[in-house]
Structure formats: structure tokens, C-alpha cells
Enzyme design. Structure first.
Site, short mmCIF file in Angstrom:
data_model
loop_
_atom_site.label_atom_id
_atom_site.label_comp_id
_atom_site.label_asym_id
_atom_site.label_seq_id
_atom_site.Cartn_x
_atom_site.Cartn_y
_atom_site.Cartn_z
N SER A 172 -48.35 -40.37 -94.40
CA SER A 172 -48.91 -39.84 -94.98
C SER A 172 -50.41 -39.25 -94.73
O SER A 172 -50.88 -39.66 -93.62
CB SER A 172 -49.19 -40.42 -96.48
OG SER A 172 -50.00 -41.72 -95.80
N LYS A 173 -50.86 -38.31 -95.44
CA LYS A 173 -52.36 -37.81 -95.32
C LYS A 173 -53.22 -38.96 -94.96
O LYS A 173 -54.04 -38.81 -94.35
CB LYS A 173 -52.60 -36.81 -96.44
CG LYS A 173 -52.21 -35.49 -96.07
CD LYS A 173 -53.11 -34.77 -97.23
CE LYS A 173 -52.58 -33.28 -97.13
NZ LYS A 173 -52.87 -32.68 -98.30
N ARG A 174 -53.15 -40.00 -96.01
CA ARG A 174 -54.13 -40.90 -96.19
C ARG A 174 -54.46 -41.73 -94.60
O ARG A 174 -55.47 -42.19 -94.47
CB ARG A 174 -53.85 -42.04 -97.14
CG ARG A 174 -54.34 -41.71 -98.44
CD ARG A 174 -53.81 -42.64 -99.55
NE ARG A 174 -52.39 -42.50 -99.78
CZ ARG A 174 -51.52 -43.21 -99.69
NH1 ARG A 174 -51.95 -44.32 -99.40
NH2 ARG A 174 -50.20 -42.78 -99.75
N GLN A 175 -53.40 -41.90 -94.03
CA GLN A 175 -53.41 -42.54 -92.77
C GLN A 175 -53.80 -41.78 -91.28
O GLN A 175 -53.88 -42.15 -90.34
CB GLN A 175 -52.22 -43.46 -92.35
CG GLN A 175 -52.14 -44.10 -93.40
CD GLN A 175 -51.25 -45.49 -93.06
OE1 GLN A 175 -51.28 -45.80 -91.77
NE2 GLN A 175 -50.65 -46.66 -93.92
N GLY A 176 -53.82 -40.36 -91.81
CA GLY A 176 -54.19 -39.58 -90.46
C GLY A 176 -54.12 -38.08 -90.92
O GLY A 176 -53.44 -37.76 -91.93
#
Ligand code: GLU
Length: 483
Positions: free
Chosen positions: A254-258
Site C-alpha cells: 500500500s501507499k502508506r508503507q512506501g
């Protein structure tokens, strides 16, 4: 044998997801390996998600990565148009066919009724909300009446209950679904655009796609597609569903992790060779330990049979390692082109640097950097004299007697005539001998004086590259500041 025809069929969201790049790459490799055609089809029938410029971005990102398509929006081909929004008449024709043969039906239910239905099913804790086929019972007359007075409608797939839906998948083998768990999918929406399911199946058929290679998230849609192929009496393509991409903690990437956009990696300076190599290994291996590949080797080695079922972890460290490896193996002329671009975007854009000089910088630094931009950031001293001197090294290497010793060395350097690397070296040796000190007593402060740092490429390479005048200038500057 039928021609191999595969497609990458993204919905343009504004950027190319790395998972999308992997899907595109596997399709590309499979096509090239089998002398087939690689098609780009834009699935843009969700008008609420329209993003200006998204298609152009997507094509640019694919081209940057080197995945040229044989047919597509700006490549032409005999099966176009390759944008679904330009094929609406086609979907209409086929949805009418489904209505005529009883595999599709008009549904006039209002959003309010559908919501009530969903709420009710939720209350009953049903595993998933399903349409209750209410409109399947409308009489011909009622339908005609509704159409005539313009009541908004959708067209749904008529899924027969109590059937096993079975299909083969190259990666997951035999897959089975119970039709009681498959919803009467909307095929044509009330804005008269098709949904993904109808458009996807119609196009794969008309474009003569032989293999559907796509992410695992589409596996649950496949029973609907299979029903559609059967309803039209069409031959099904072969399916291959690629494993999910996971974060290191095994959650879905996901975007949240990178970063997830190919454009982000490109802009951060990753080489396309490294990114392609990296995504190729997300779910595939050749059956040995080899990890370093160029695109042409991947074409040779790739097979869908060697794609794993298990999710593939996105390991940024590995990408960084591959980037350094690819950079090291790249020829200096190619690095030069990329470095020139970086320089144009840097504070050194206006410097007049010759190819010859930059090629020497590349040679000196190649083993020490992982990214093109590090040919600038880790060794600014090749572009400007030091503004700062690494304090730790000053404390350690610039002793009270150093100024006088470096001055002695300076004297030796001044008398050199167009010195080569070896000339600098013997001048330093001589100076150390005359001063009665070890060479290190000169080398460390000299490196500090010319580069501001305590580490870097070979000292005499560095001196030769900078040239005598510049070296002396820098010694003088260091003495005035540190001495
Ligand atoms: N439009 C779908 C996507 O955005 C395509 C899925 C498929 O390949 O069938 O990924």
C-alpha cells in the site's frame, strides 16, 4: 497453433502502480518469448474516476520502462479502438444479445431499494450482498413500459443458482466457484457505460486475446467472466492470476508503507533496468539463485509455470542492491547521458564540464555509488571546491604542524609540469621523505584540503582529475581556513 496475444489492460488512475508494471512486464515477456503480440488496452469506462492526463502518464511510464507495445492507443493495430470509452456501441450490441438469449436482464430497481436490500442482508449477516433477481420477474410488457417512459435501468448478468463454475488457471490450477456466491453483476450501468466485466470479456474476445495474465485481485471476477464467455458461446482464453504484492509485514502493498508509483521510482533515480529486474522477481524465478537479469535474458527465461502462488514481498533493499549492480555494469557512455541530465537538474547546471572530465569522474566513482545522482551528491568536490571540511577528520588529521607540512607539499606540486597521477604520487613521496614523516601524515590532510572529506576515490586519481592549478588553489583555501 493460435497466435499468442496478451494484453495489459489498466484503468488509468493517474499513475502506473508497480503491481501494474509487474503485470505489464509478465505479459510483455510472455508475448516476446512466444513470438506473440503485446497489447495495451485502456479500460476507462468508469467515468467517475476520470483523471486528466492519466493515459499519457501511463504510456510514458511504460515506455520509460522499455515495455513497447505492439498494439495500443498510440501504436495502432487491427483490433482497435484500444480505449474502451471509444467502444460503447460494441458493448451495447453485446448486452442486447445477452438480453435476447436470457443471460442478461433489465433491472429498474432504485438506489433506495438496493440499499434496503443490502441493509437487510447485512442484518442477516449474509457473507456478501447479492441482488435478489427482483427484476428478472418483470413481464415483457412491464419492461417495455418502463423503457418507454424512461425509467433509469441497468443490465445485469443472469447467474443461474446451484452451479459449479470451474476454470483452469496456469498458476493456480483448477479453480472452482459456487454460482450461489456470484452476484447478478451489473454489466451496463445507468449511465449506459459498461462495467469492467462486460467490456473486459467482449474486448478480450474481439481482440483475440489468447492468455489473460493479471493480478490475483481479479480472480474473484473470473467466474463472472467465465459465465459471460459461455453465455456468448465464445472460447475462453487461458487464465493466469499473478500473486499479490505484499509489504514486508505481509500486508497488501500500500501507499502508506512506501512508494507504489513507477513514476516515483523513476524520479528518485532508479534505473529502469533495475526496476524491471526487481519486479520480474516479484513472484517469479528461473529455478536457480540468479537474481541479476537484463530484459532480454528475462524474455529468454520467463515462463508462467514458474510464477508462484504465494504473495511476493516488496523488498526495497533488494531494489537498491539491484540498482547498484546495474549501475556498475552499465557502460560509462550510458551513465554519462544520465549524469548529464542529473547535472542539468542540479546546482551545477551552468558549469562547463567536458565529457572527458565526467567520464573520469564516472570511472573514479562507479564502484562507490548506487544511484546516478550520487555521482554528484557524494562527491561534490568534483564540481566545486569544498565549502566545509568534515570536522571529525579535521580534528584527527589537521595537527598544528600540518599547515607547514602541507605547505611543503604545495611547493613540490608547484614545480610539477602537467603532472600525471604518478607525478603527484612521487612528489608526495619525496615531500614526506624530506620532512621525515610517513606518507599518511600528508595524504589525510591533503584529501581533506581538496575534497573536504575523509573518504573517496584514490587520492592520486582525484588530484589528477582536478589538475594542478585547482589542487593548489584548494590547498591554499584549506590552509587559510584550517591553518
Ligand atoms: N482494468 C483492470 C485493471 O485495472 C484490468 C484487469 C484485467 O486485466 O482484466 O487492472
Amino acid at each position: 497453433m493460435k497466435e499468442t496475444r496478451v494484453r495489459f489492460a489498466p484503468s488509468p488512475t493517474g499513475y502506473l502502480h508497480v503491481g501494474g508494471l509487474r503485470t505489464a512486464l509478465y505479459n510483455y515477456l510472455f508475448a516476446k518469448k512466444n513470438n506473440g503480440r503485446f497489447i495495451l488496452r485502456i479500460e476507462d469506462t468508469d467515468r467517475s474516476r476520470f483523471v486528466e492526463g492519466a493515459v499519457e502518464n501511463l504510456i510514458a511510464a511504460l515506455k520509460w520502462a522499455g515495455l513497447e507495445f505492439d498494439e495500443g492507443p498510440d501504436a495502432g493495430g487491427n483490433y482497435g479502438p484500444y480505449m474502451q470509452s471509444k467502444r460503447l456501441e460494441i458493448y451495447k450490441k453485446y448486452s442486447n444479445e445477452l438480453i435476447a438469449n436470457g443471460n442478461g436482464y433489465y433491472c429498474f430497481c432504485t438506489p433506495e431499494r438496493l440499499k434496503e436490500l443490502r441493509d437487510e442482508q447485512e442484518k442477516q449477516k449474509l457473507p456478501q450482498a447479492k441482488y435478489d433477481k427482483h427484476c428478472l420477474n418483470l413481464s415483457k410488457q412491464e419492461i417495455e413500459e418502463n423503457l418507454k417512459i424512461g425509467i433509469p435501468y441497468v443490465i445485469r448478468l443472469n447467474v443461474r443458482p446451484n452451479q459449479r463454475i470451474i476454470f483452469d488457471d496456469i498458476i493456480r490450477d483448477r479453480v472452482e466457484f459456487d454460482s450461489n456466491n456470484v452476484d447478478d453483476q451489473v454489466l451496463i450501468k445507468s449511465d449506459s457505460y459498461p462495467t469492467y466485466h462486460l467490456a473486459n470479456v467482449v474486448d478480450d474476445h474481439l481482440m483475440e486475446v489468447s492468455h489473460v495474465i493479471r493480478g490475483e485481485e481479479w480472480l474473484s471476477s473470473t467466474p463472472k467472466h467465465v459465465l459471460l464467455y459461455d453465455a456468448f458461446g465464445w472460447e475462453r482464453p487461458k487464465f493466469a492470476h499473478l500473486p499479490l504484492l505484499l509489504n514486508p509485514d505481509k500486508s497488501k502493498l500500500s501507499k502508506r508503507q512506501g512508494d507504489v508509483a513507477v513514476e516515483d521510482y523513476r524520479d528518485k533515480g532508479y534505473l529502469k533496468e533495475a526496476l524491471i529486474n526487481f519486479v520480474a522477481l516479484l513472484g517469479w524465478n528461473a529455478g536457480d539463485d540468479k537474481e541479476f537479469y537484463y530484459l532480454n535474458e528475462l524474455i529468454e527465461k520467463f515462463s508462467l509455470e514458474r510464477v508462484n502462488k504465494a504473495g511476493a514481498v516488496f523488498d526495497l533493499q533488494k531494489l537498491n542492491w539491484l540498482n547498484a549492480e546495474h549501475l556498475r555494469k552499465m557502460n560509462n557512455q550510458s551513465i554519462l547521458l544520465l549524469l548529464r541530465q542529473e547535472i542539468l537538474n542540479s546546482q551545477f547546471a551552468t558549469l562547463n564540464l567536458t565529457d572527458d572530465y565526467l567520464l573520469k569522474v564516472i570511472e573514479a566513482m562507479k564502484e562507490r555509488v548506487s544511484f546516478i545522482k550520487e555521482f554528484i551528491t557524494t562527491c561534490q568536490y568534483f564540481y566545486t571546491s569544498p565549502i566545509e571540511y568534515e570536522q571529525k577528520s579535521v580534528d584527527k588529521n589537521w595537527k598544528p604542524e600540518t599547515t607547514q607540512q602541507i605547505n611543503h607539499l604545495r611547493g613540490r606540486f608547484t614545480s610539477l609540469d602537467s603532472p600525471k597521477k604518478e607525478d603527484f604520487e612521487s612528489a608526495l613521496e619525496m615531500s614526506a621523505e624530506e620532512l621525515g614523516i610517513g606518507k599518511g601524515m600528508l595524504i589525510h590532510p591533503l584529501r581533506l584540503a581538496v575534497s573536504g572529506q575523509s573518504t573517496g576515490p584514490g587520492m592520486f586519481d582525484l588530484l589528477f582529475l582536478l589538475g594542478k592549478e585547482e589542487v593548489i588553489k584548494r590547498i591554499d583555501k584549506a590552509i587559510s581556513i584550517l591553518g
